[in-house]
Design a protein around this motif. Structure first.
Motif, short mmCIF file in Angstrom:
data_model
loop_
_atom_site.label_atom_id
_atom_site.label_comp_id
_atom_site.label_asym_id
_atom_site.label_seq_id
_atom_site.Cartn_x
_atom_site.Cartn_y
_atom_site.Cartn_z
N TRP A 47 0.86 -1.18 0.00
CA TRP A 47 0.00 0.00 0.00
C TRP A 47 0.90 1.23 0.00
O TRP A 47 1.94 1.24 0.65
N SER A 49 1.16 5.75 0.04
CA SER A 49 0.52 7.01 0.39
C SER A 49 1.50 8.16 0.17
O SER A 49 2.71 7.99 0.31
N SER A 56 -3.38 3.74 -0.80
CA SER A 56 -4.07 3.00 -1.86
C SER A 56 -3.22 1.79 -2.23
O SER A 56 -1.99 1.81 -2.12
#
Length: 191
Positions: A47, A49, A56
């Motif tokens: 993930w 950011s 995301s």
């Protein structure tokens, strides 16, 4: 927050022998996840950011190497940016649970004020940048297919090139120091 077996559950993975790290490499950001064998892990999802809060899904890590009692997963984020990126891995366990690793921050490109004049270029091209300590830097110029058409090194703060040796088109100029990409800019060659 719930306490399990005397351990405060903060949503961060408490798998023994887990090590999640990241570093900047020539082609982007490389992330590694090392786990002691015997853990029943069936996936590791990355993930990303820009602010360390809103993440995301970026992709899934793959097994990179297995040695002794360790399994190493790897993922390369090919995004090259002046932004810092924050990463975490979601580790899926075979029992259906999944937990998150610590957050790793990788700083963006260090700016050296790369300048291309004139741009578009049709003759002599001046490539200049801050290099006050006169450290060795490498300049790559890549064509639109991503092929290096020029590889030059200098300890100065500029380089003068003849753009007439290049075909008309769009190029990318990359500035490296110690094998780390510091900055890149687009160059247009028009004869």
């Amino acid at each position: 927050m719930p306490v399990r077996s005397g351990v405060l559950n903060l949503g961060i993975l408490a798998i023994k022998g887990l090590n999640f790290n990241g570093k900047k490499i020539k082609g982007g950001n490389q992330l590694t996840l090392d786990i002691i064998k015997g853990r029943e892990i069936n996936k590791a999802i990355i993930w990303r950011s820009e602010d360390g809060i809103n993440f995301s899904r970026l992709g899934q890590m793959v097994v990179n190497a297995t040695s002794g009692q360790h399994v190493s997963y790897a993922f390369t984020d090919n995004s090259i940016s002046s932004l810092a990126f924050f990463y975490k891995a979601e580790v899926g366990l075979s029992n259906g649970n999944s937990e998150l690793t610590k957050i790793v921050k990788i700083d963006g490109l260090k700016q050296m004020d790369l300048s291309l004049n004139p741009n578009p270029a049709s003759g002599l091209l001046n490539v200049s940048f801050d290099n006050i300590h006169e450290e060795p830097v490498v300049i790559h110029i890549l064509n639109s297919a991503g092929i290096i058409v020029l590889n030059a090194s200098t300890k100065n703060n500029y380089l003068q090139l003849n753009s007439e040796t290049f075909s008309n088109g769009l190029y990318e100029v990359q500035l490296f120091k110690n094998n780390e990409l510091l900055q890149n800019k687009k160059l247009v060659v028009q004869h």
